[in-house]
Design an enzyme around this catalytic site. Structure first.
Site, PDB file in Angstrom:
ATOM      1  N   LEU A  22      13.443  98.319 -71.970  1.00  0.00           N
ATOM      2  CA  LEU A  22      14.580  98.793 -70.816  1.00  0.00           C
ATOM      3  C   LEU A  22      15.622  97.946 -70.464  1.00  0.00           C
ATOM      4  O   LEU A  22      16.458  97.735 -70.277  1.00  0.00           O
ATOM      5  CB  LEU A  22      13.635  99.638 -69.652  1.00  0.00           C
ATOM      6  CG  LEU A  22      12.603  99.862 -69.437  1.00  0.00           C
ATOM      7  CD1 LEU A  22      11.995  99.900 -69.044  1.00  0.00           C
ATOM      8  CD2 LEU A  22      13.347 101.428 -69.864  1.00  0.00           C
ATOM      9  N   GLY A  24      16.763  95.736 -72.524  1.00  0.00           N
ATOM     10  CA  GLY A  24      17.875  96.527 -74.037  1.00  0.00           C
ATOM     11  C   GLY A  24      18.611  97.558 -73.828  1.00  0.00           C
ATOM     12  O   GLY A  24      20.092  97.186 -74.924  1.00  0.00           O
ATOM     13  N   ARG A  44       4.738  95.251 -63.398  1.00  0.00           N
ATOM     14  CA  ARG A  44       3.327  94.593 -62.553  1.00  0.00           C
ATOM     15  C   ARG A  44       2.376  95.472 -63.096  1.00  0.00           C
ATOM     16  O   ARG A  44       2.321  96.558 -63.900  1.00  0.00           O
ATOM     17  CB  ARG A  44       3.211  94.678 -61.546  1.00  0.00           C
ATOM     18  CG  ARG A  44       3.380  95.624 -60.694  1.00  0.00           C
ATOM     19  CD  ARG A  44       2.353  96.462 -60.581  1.00  0.00           C
ATOM     20  NE  ARG A  44       2.153  96.837 -59.560  1.00  0.00           N
ATOM     21  CZ  ARG A  44       2.044  98.343 -59.735  1.00  0.00           C
ATOM     22  NH1 ARG A  44       1.567  99.308 -61.470  1.00  0.00           N
ATOM     23  NH2 ARG A  44       2.347  99.764 -59.499  1.00  0.00           N
ATOM     24  N   ASP A  74       0.200 105.058 -61.606  1.00  0.00           N
ATOM     25  CA  ASP A  74       0.944 103.622 -61.505  1.00  0.00           C
ATOM     26  C   ASP A  74       0.316 102.708 -61.623  1.00  0.00           C
ATOM     27  O   ASP A  74       0.422 101.042 -61.091  1.00  0.00           O
ATOM     28  CB  ASP A  74       0.973 103.362 -60.714  1.00  0.00           C
ATOM     29  CG  ASP A  74       0.759 103.572 -59.479  1.00  0.00           C
ATOM     30  OD1 ASP A  74      -0.500 104.113 -59.225  1.00  0.00           O
ATOM     31  OD2 ASP A  74       1.188 103.476 -58.001  1.00  0.00           O
ATOM     32  N   ARG A  79       9.846  98.591 -62.327  1.00  0.00           N
ATOM     33  CA  ARG A  79      10.924  99.371 -61.276  1.00  0.00           C
ATOM     34  C   ARG A  79      12.793  98.874 -62.304  1.00  0.00           C
ATOM     35  O   ARG A  79      12.720  97.440 -62.608  1.00  0.00           O
ATOM     36  CB  ARG A  79      10.460  97.964 -60.147  1.00  0.00           C
ATOM     37  CG  ARG A  79      10.004  98.500 -59.194  1.00  0.00           C
ATOM     38  CD  ARG A  79       9.463  98.080 -58.037  1.00  0.00           C
ATOM     39  NE  ARG A  79       8.900  98.559 -57.001  1.00  0.00           N
ATOM     40  CZ  ARG A  79       7.572  97.650 -56.862  1.00  0.00           C
ATOM     41  NH1 ARG A  79       8.036  96.352 -56.246  1.00  0.00           N
ATOM     42  NH2 ARG A  79       6.542  98.037 -55.459  1.00  0.00           N
ATOM     43  N   GLU A 141       4.122 104.629 -64.818  1.00  0.00           N
ATOM     44  CA  GLU A 141       5.236 105.239 -63.875  1.00  0.00           C
ATOM     45  C   GLU A 141       6.467 103.882 -63.578  1.00  0.00           C
ATOM     46  O   GLU A 141       6.189 102.951 -63.984  1.00  0.00           O
ATOM     47  CB  GLU A 141       4.841 104.852 -62.129  1.00  0.00           C
ATOM     48  CG  GLU A 141       5.144 105.735 -60.915  1.00  0.00           C
ATOM     49  CD  GLU A 141       5.381 105.468 -59.578  1.00  0.00           C
ATOM     50  OE1 GLU A 141       4.928 106.187 -59.448  1.00  0.00           O
ATOM     51  OE2 GLU A 141       4.764 103.647 -59.244  1.00  0.00           O
ATOM     52  N   ALA A 153      12.326  98.634 -49.014  1.00  0.00           N
ATOM     53  CA  ALA A 153      11.203  99.118 -49.734  1.00  0.00           C
ATOM     54  C   ALA A 153      10.163  97.618 -49.798  1.00  0.00           C
ATOM     55  O   ALA A 153       8.450  97.951 -49.510  1.00  0.00           O
ATOM     56  CB  ALA A 153      11.095  99.719 -50.878  1.00  0.00           C
TER      57      ALA A 153
END
Length: 225
Positions: A22, A24, A44, A74, A79, A141, A153
């Site tokens: 990601l 990348g 994580r 998950d 994220r 997830e 959050a």
């Protein structure tokens, strides 16, 4: 604990691999010298204590099993943070097109926020992990959100932890107001995003061409080559 270590190892491998892949995406946008929808990425594996809490909620046994792997989607979590709300749709479209993972579920908590004010876009994927015993497909997830959404959050998570999920009404109300303020900030930044992108590109170019030297007054000055 040995069983759990063996069970969680493919999830750890998946998080490590997906973070590289990601990231990348960001690198490819940077090579084309255009705005990248990816600001940064974290990942994580869910701690055992959190897995245990989930098994209590789902009323399943707290032991490594196929049922646990299917019920708790998950265990491997990533994220992706963005600058603008519109970047989220770009990333979602990119993930849908990839052939090294399969999107099986999407949850839009941006258009349909949670009662608490929480906003984010969640994608559940199937991801194949290569092990010494062959290929193993696991669920993971991916949460996609703006920096403002992520800040909110993080605070909300900390407060829920402090109050063990039973937030006082006043704090819940203030959190909802803060969530709306954060979203209004995202909307405002989206309205001026072209200016922000231009400023970012200018600053990046400036950093590449600038050299430092000490001025006569002892302060660091920047001078273009």
């Amino acid at each position: 604990m040995g069983q759990w270590s063996q069970f969680l190892q493919p999830y750890k491998q998946a998080v490590d691999e997906l973070k590289i892949k990601l990231k990348g995406i960001r690198s490819q946008y940077e090579l084309e010298d255009v705005h990248t929808p990816v600001e940064f990425i974290t990942g994580r594996v869910k701690p055992l204590a959190s897995i245990y809490d989930k098994t209590l909620e789902r009323e399943i046994l707290f032991e490594p099993s196929e049922q646990l792997a299917e019920e708790i989607q998950d265990i491997a979590g990533l994220r992706i943070m963005c600058q603008f709300v519109d970047d989220i749709a770009t990333i979602v479209a990119t993930l849908r097109q990839r052939n090294d993972l399969e999107v099986i579920e999407e949850r839009d908590y941006i258009s349909h926020k949670k009662p608490s004010g929480y906003r984010s876009y969640h994608i559940i994927i199937k991801y194949p992990v290569q092990t010494i015993h062959g290929e193993l497909t696991i669920l993971a997830e991916i949460q996609i959100r703006t920096l403002a959404m992520n800040f909110w959050a993080s605070i909300e998570h900390s407060l829920n932890y402090k109050y063990e999920g039973e937030l006082p009404a006043e704090i819940s109300h203030r959190l909802e107001r803060a969530a709306e303020a954060a979203f209004r900030l995202d909307e405002e930044m989206s309205l001026i995003r072209d200016e922000v992108k231009d400023a970012h590109l200018y600053f990046s170019a400036f950093k590449e061409t600038a050299t430092r030297r000490y001025g006569e007054n002892g302060k660091i000055e920047r001078r273009l080559k």
